[in-house]
Scaffold this active site. Structure first.
Site, PDB file in Angstrom:
ATOM      1  N   ASP A  66      -6.028  34.376  31.376  1.00 23.98           N
ATOM      2  CA  ASP A  66      -7.432  34.550  31.728  1.00 23.98           C
ATOM      3  C   ASP A  66      -7.657  35.951  32.294  1.00 23.98           C
ATOM      4  O   ASP A  66      -6.708  36.726  32.442  1.00 23.98           O
ATOM      5  CB  ASP A  66      -7.886  33.455  32.714  1.00 23.98           C
ATOM      6  CG  ASP A  66      -6.984  33.323  33.943  1.00 23.98           C
ATOM      7  OD1 ASP A  66      -6.176  34.242  34.204  1.00 23.98           O
ATOM      8  OD2 ASP A  66      -7.077  32.298  34.646  1.00 23.98           O
ATOM      9  N   ASN A 133      -8.377  22.523  43.190  1.00 22.29           N
ATOM     10  CA  ASN A 133      -9.148  21.406  42.634  1.00 22.29           C
ATOM     11  C   ASN A 133      -8.590  20.974  41.274  1.00 22.29           C
ATOM     12  O   ASN A 133      -9.295  20.347  40.487  1.00 22.29           O
ATOM     13  CB  ASN A 133     -10.638  21.767  42.528  1.00 22.29           C
ATOM     14  CG  ASN A 133     -10.876  22.963  41.612  1.00 22.29           C
ATOM     15  OD1 ASN A 133      -9.948  23.461  40.963  1.00 22.29           O
ATOM     16  ND2 ASN A 133     -12.106  23.439  41.553  1.00 22.29           N
ATOM     17  N   HIS A 135      -7.817  22.887  38.760  1.00 22.43           N
ATOM     18  CA  HIS A 135      -8.192  23.662  37.575  1.00 22.43           C
ATOM     19  C   HIS A 135      -6.971  24.372  37.000  1.00 22.43           C
ATOM     20  O   HIS A 135      -5.989  24.619  37.699  1.00 22.43           O
ATOM     21  CB  HIS A 135      -9.334  24.645  37.880  1.00 22.43           C
ATOM     22  CG  HIS A 135      -8.982  25.836  38.701  1.00 22.43           C
ATOM     23  ND1 HIS A 135      -9.557  26.107  39.924  1.00 22.43           N
ATOM     24  CD2 HIS A 135      -8.133  26.872  38.482  1.00 22.43           C
ATOM     25  CE1 HIS A 135      -9.077  27.239  40.410  1.00 22.43           C
ATOM     26  NE2 HIS A 135      -8.203  27.720  39.552  1.00 22.43           N
ATOM     27  N   GLU A 140     -12.587  24.619  35.197  1.00 22.47           N
ATOM     28  CA  GLU A 140     -12.872  23.905  36.441  1.00 22.47           C
ATOM     29  C   GLU A 140     -13.134  22.420  36.131  1.00 22.47           C
ATOM     30  O   GLU A 140     -13.377  22.061  34.970  1.00 22.47           O
ATOM     31  CB  GLU A 140     -14.114  24.519  37.102  1.00 22.47           C
ATOM     32  CG  GLU A 140     -13.980  25.994  37.491  1.00 22.47           C
ATOM     33  CD  GLU A 140     -13.247  26.219  38.815  1.00 22.47           C
ATOM     34  OE1 GLU A 140     -12.566  25.300  39.307  1.00 22.47           O
ATOM     35  OE2 GLU A 140     -13.348  27.334  39.364  1.00 22.47           O
TER      36      GLU A 140
HETATM   37  C1  GLP Z   1      -7.033  31.040  39.829  1.00 26.57           C
HETATM   38  C2  GLP Z   1      -6.803  31.520  38.385  1.00 26.57           C
HETATM   39  C3  GLP Z   1      -5.648  30.829  37.752  1.00 26.57           C
HETATM   40  C4  GLP Z   1      -4.549  30.667  38.790  1.00 26.57           C
HETATM   41  C5  GLP Z   1      -4.978  29.620  39.776  1.00 26.57           C
HETATM   42  C6  GLP Z   1      -4.033  29.412  40.952  1.00 26.57           C
HETATM   43  O1  GLP Z   1      -8.367  30.740  40.046  1.00 26.57           O
HETATM   44  N1  GLP Z   1      -7.958  31.399  37.543  1.00 26.57           N
HETATM   45  O2  GLP Z   1      -5.217  31.536  36.639  1.00 26.57           O
HETATM   46  O3  GLP Z   1      -3.370  30.259  38.143  1.00 26.57           O
HETATM   47  O4  GLP Z   1      -6.291  29.864  40.235  1.00 26.57           O
HETATM   48  O5  GLP Z   1      -3.962  30.554  41.756  1.00 26.57           O
HETATM   49  P1  GLP Z   1      -2.823  30.749  42.863  1.00 26.57           P
HETATM   50  O6  GLP Z   1      -1.545  30.807  42.151  1.00 26.57           O
HETATM   51  O7  GLP Z   1      -3.148  32.085  43.529  1.00 26.57           O
HETATM   52  O8  GLP Z   1      -2.933  29.608  43.789  1.00 26.57           O
END
Ligand code: GLP
Length: 241
Positions: A66, A133, A135, A140
């Site tokens: 992403d 959450n 996602h 989401e």
């Molecule tokens: C973010 C990104 C994801 C990421 C996830 C977890 O919003 N869109 O690609 O993997 O949430 O993030 P983190 O590893 O910092 O907890």
């Protein structure tokens, strides 16, 4: 689904590194797709060290899940994260590096361009982090499981997490993301989801103890025939069993 339970963040990083390095050693032309954020930072460090000690990455294709909409210059951009944590530190570069273009203004044509890249280079491994959450990418809760790549409006909890992780002002914090949809995520031959820490415990509980439903985006991965879930003790702390 294969669950690999690890002790903590460091063990999760070791395991991720082992899986990705073994993939590259077995198939130097691998197509690897990464994610960014807090979860893969430890892994990225180990991976760079190992590649620089002689694992061949020069024939590999490296992609990403992403990217924030706005500009590559944004400190939170996936582009910056990947170059700062990985690509700028490698002695040898992968054959191809690609990701959604944060600067793209024509969303539809950028999505089409990247979908063509994904079709041209079928992924051997797709790494995913888990949102609090549940996602994945920027899919989401409530996103249709039928969805292909799109520009998502991030939920407030995701915007807050980005703001905290990168220590950004409110106006600099991106609120939309280009993201692979469930379709592209499921197309990868192997999908690896990693979760560490108490902040992920509720998402892990829902993912493992509830049915597959759009309210729990990561639950859809249970339909993938080669889904590996690496989870640490803190992230498991709310599980009933
Ligand atoms: C973010 C990104 C994801 C990421 C996830 C977890 O919003 N869109 O690609 O993997 O949430 O993030 P983190 O590893 O910092 O907890």
């Amino acid at each position: 689904m294969k669950i690999i339970k690890v002790k903590d963040y460091n063990e999760m990083s070791d395991k991720l590194n082992e899986l990705f390095v073994t993939q590259l050693q077995n198939k130097p032309t691998s197509v690897l797709s990464f994610t960014t954020g807090g979860t893969p930072a430890g892994f990225a460090k180990l991976f760079v060290e190992e590649i620089n000690q002689g694992v061949d990455i020069s024939q590999a294709v490296c992609l990403n899940l992403d990217e924030y909409v706005g500009t590559k210059e944004n400190p939170a951009s996936v582009y910056n994260w990947m170059y700062n944590h990985v690509y700028n530190k490698l002695n040898a570069k992968p054959k191809i590096i690609d990701m959604f273009d944060a600067d793209a203004k024509d969303f539809a044509s950028e999505i089409k361009r990247y979908q063509t890249v994904l079709e041209t280079y079928p992924r051997d491994m797709q790494l995913l982090g888990l949102g609090t959450n549940a996602h994945i990418g920027a899919n989401e809760p409530g996103t249709s499981f039928e969805t292909g790549a799109f520009v998502a409006d991030c939920f407030q909890s995701t915007i807050d997490a980005t703001q905290n992780l990168f220590n950004l002002s409110m106006e600099d914090t991106p609120i939309q993301m280009f993201t692979m949809g469930f379709k592209e995520i499921m197309d990868a031959k192997c999908v690896i989801l990693a979760a560490s820490g108490k902040s992920k415990a509720n998402a892990v509980k829902r993912l493992l103890e509830e049915d597959i439903k759009e309210d729990i985006p990561a639950s859809y991965l249970k339909n993938h025939e080669n889904f590996i879930f690496i989870v640490d003790e803190d992230a498991c702390s709310l599980l009933s069993d």
